[in-house]
Design a protein around this motif. Structure first.
Motif: not given
Lengths: 174, 338
Positions: A6, A8, A13, A30-31, A33, A71-74, A76-77
């Protein structure tokens, strides 16, 4: 090959997350959290945003069996993951408290309560992993959950009681 | 956070191609450091390349008796792996000395190698920083520098590498396995991180289009005589002011092989082969330990706030050698120093 790409500004997603046993198909930028997804999209506001930098632990949730800082996990991942939040702790899905929640009540293990959901999730995962052999071990392995009211001694009491129960030393508080 | 694209490769070669195609893209695995830096606007990738679906999440024994740890294996998984605990316990101990349970569950082996410094000025985009924006200056040198380097620093940068894991890996002489467009190569830990010199923007010798796929531990894990001693401002969840990893192979009272690495003192895990040689063949008498400490700290220079770290490191080295000789490694639960 199933590469997801994807650029910008293009569309979100598509991901799948199972949260507290319920499967969700979501289109996510994707941004976003995992924390913001849980709170803003799924209305699961039990998980708290404290520092938003992985320092306070208020956002702790259990993902695929492991406690992490949401908080530190996106989001999409973590496509395909199983997530448990404080709302999903009760094993029958109803209003009954999880033994750890009951132990926190019994031991007065909070004052303002803001850190409590994160403390609970961390404590539940820690107890399940069986790394609660001593107060020192509990304190060390709970060091990622800050409590600015300073309820630490009572939090350790609560975890110790549930851990002893789950090891069969004695029955957990009901 | 700025907007960015998202790429999710399913093969290592795709990840390398994506890196080569866009030098502004960043690899993401656990995200514990990168997402934090993106929130502070320190990292502003054009795209993130999510490698979480790559098959790099296993720990395997090598033919030579070593251990190959995939880049995506989490810090917790390595720390609690029975083989690591039995044969490379220094690595397990160092991992458990770092961060928190939550962070270790997300942070990966490859990501830990590539984590950035926690220098306050690097994190604060309102201040200059040669590492963040080359050529703008280093306010840490004349500023608040309690956590900064005492060894190997330059006029451009006095940042330290914050990892505990890497200190143990340096002492264990691990190798970093990487893949790039031209194929694969192995980088010894001693050469993986670098000193800042006049290009502090580069933390490592990894090329921009290379991907870490694994770390390999050699068979010698010093399971009997080792320690990881970490000294910090809080007993838990704090970066090292000084840390010392020691691994010894002993024959009776005599040290045959010594490995020592320091953390929290330089831009990379700090090793001095001469210091290790000074211990080898000795019974670690006080004079031998003092000599090793002096050789490790040769050339150490303090700044306004961190000169205390030189003497702290000297004493920590001596204490850590003693712990390793006595086979009483520092507990990461009971924080009293043995």
């Amino acid at each position: 090959m199933t590469t997801t790409t994807q650029a910008r500004g293009e569309t979100d997603i598509a991901i799948t997350l199972t949260v507290n046993g319920q499967k969700h198909k979501l289109d996510v930028a994707p941004w976003v959290s995992l924390l913001d997804l849980l709170r803003e999209r799924l209305d699961l506001t039990g998980t708290k945003k404290g520092c938003d930098h992985g320092q306070c632990g208020a956002c702790t949730v259990i993902v695929d069996g492991e406690r992490i800082n949401s908080c530190l996990v996106l989001a999409v991942t973590r496509d395909g993951a199983e997530v448990t939040t404080v709302e999903g702790l009760s094993e029958d899905g109803g209003d009954a408290l999880h033994p750890m929640q009951q132990a926190f009540v019994d031991h007065d293990a909070f004052q303002c309560g803001y850190c409590t959901p994160g403390q609970l999730m961390s404590a539940v995962a820690l107890t399940k992993a069986g790394r609660t052999g001593s107060r020192d071990e509990i304190r060390e392995l709970m060091s990622g959950n800050l409590c600015r009211c300073g309820a630490y001694p009572n939090i350790v009491d609560a975890i110790e009681e549930v851990a002893q129960g789950s090891r069969g030393d004695k029955e957990p508080a009901q | 956070m700025n907007r960015f694209g998202y790429i999710r490769p399913t093969e290592v070669s795709q990840a390398v191609e994506a890196l080569a195609a866009d030098r502004e893209a960043k690899i993401i695995a656990g995200g514990t450091n990168l997402v934090d830096l993106m929130k502070y606007n320190v990292e502003r990738p054009s795209s993130i390349i999510d490698i979480s679906k790559l098959p790099l999440d296993t720990i395997e024994e090598t033919e030579g008796g070593g251990l190959r740890i995939g880049a995506l294996v989490t810090n917790s998984t390595v720390a609690y792996d029975e083989r690591v605990q039995a044969r490379w316990p220094m690595l397990s101990s160092a991992l458990l000395a770092g961060a928190t349970g939550q962070l270790r569950n997300a942070a990966t082996t490859g990501g830990n190698l590539l984590q950035r410094t926690r220098c306050y000025y690097f994190y604060d985009t309102g201040t200059p920083c040669n590492k963040r924006e080359p050529g703008t200056g280093c306010p840490a040198i004349g500023g608040v520098n309690r956590i900064h380097a005492i060894l190997g620093a330059s006029d451009d940068c006095v940042a330290t590498h914050p990892s505990d894991m890497c200190v143990a890996m340096a002492a264990l002489e691990a190798e970093v396995l990487v893949e790039g467009p031209g194929g694969s190569r192995r980088i010894p830990m001693a050469d993986f991180h670098r000193l800042p010199g006049d290009t502090p923007q580069h933390d490592t010798t990894l090329a921009a289009d290379e991907l870490i796929v694994a770390v390999e531990l050699p068979p010698a894990g010093f399971p009997e005589h080792y320690t990881y001693l970490k000294l910090r401002d809080r007993l838990s969840y704090a970066f090292a002011l000084v840390s010392v990893a020691v691994g010894l192979k002993m024959d009776g009272d005599t040290i045959q092989i010594a490995r020592i690495a320091l953390g929290g003192v330089a831009h990379k895990p700090w090793r001095v082969r001469g210091a290790e040689e000074a211990l080898e063949g000795t019974a670690a008498a006080p004079a031998d330990c003092a000599k090793a400490a002096n050789l490790l700290l040769d050339g150490a220079r303090g700044l306004k706030d961190n000169a205390f770290k030189i003497e702290l490191a000297r004493r920590a080295i001596v204490r850590a050698i003693g712990q390793a000789v006595a086979a009483t490694p520092q507990s990461q639960i009971d924080k009293r120093i043995a």
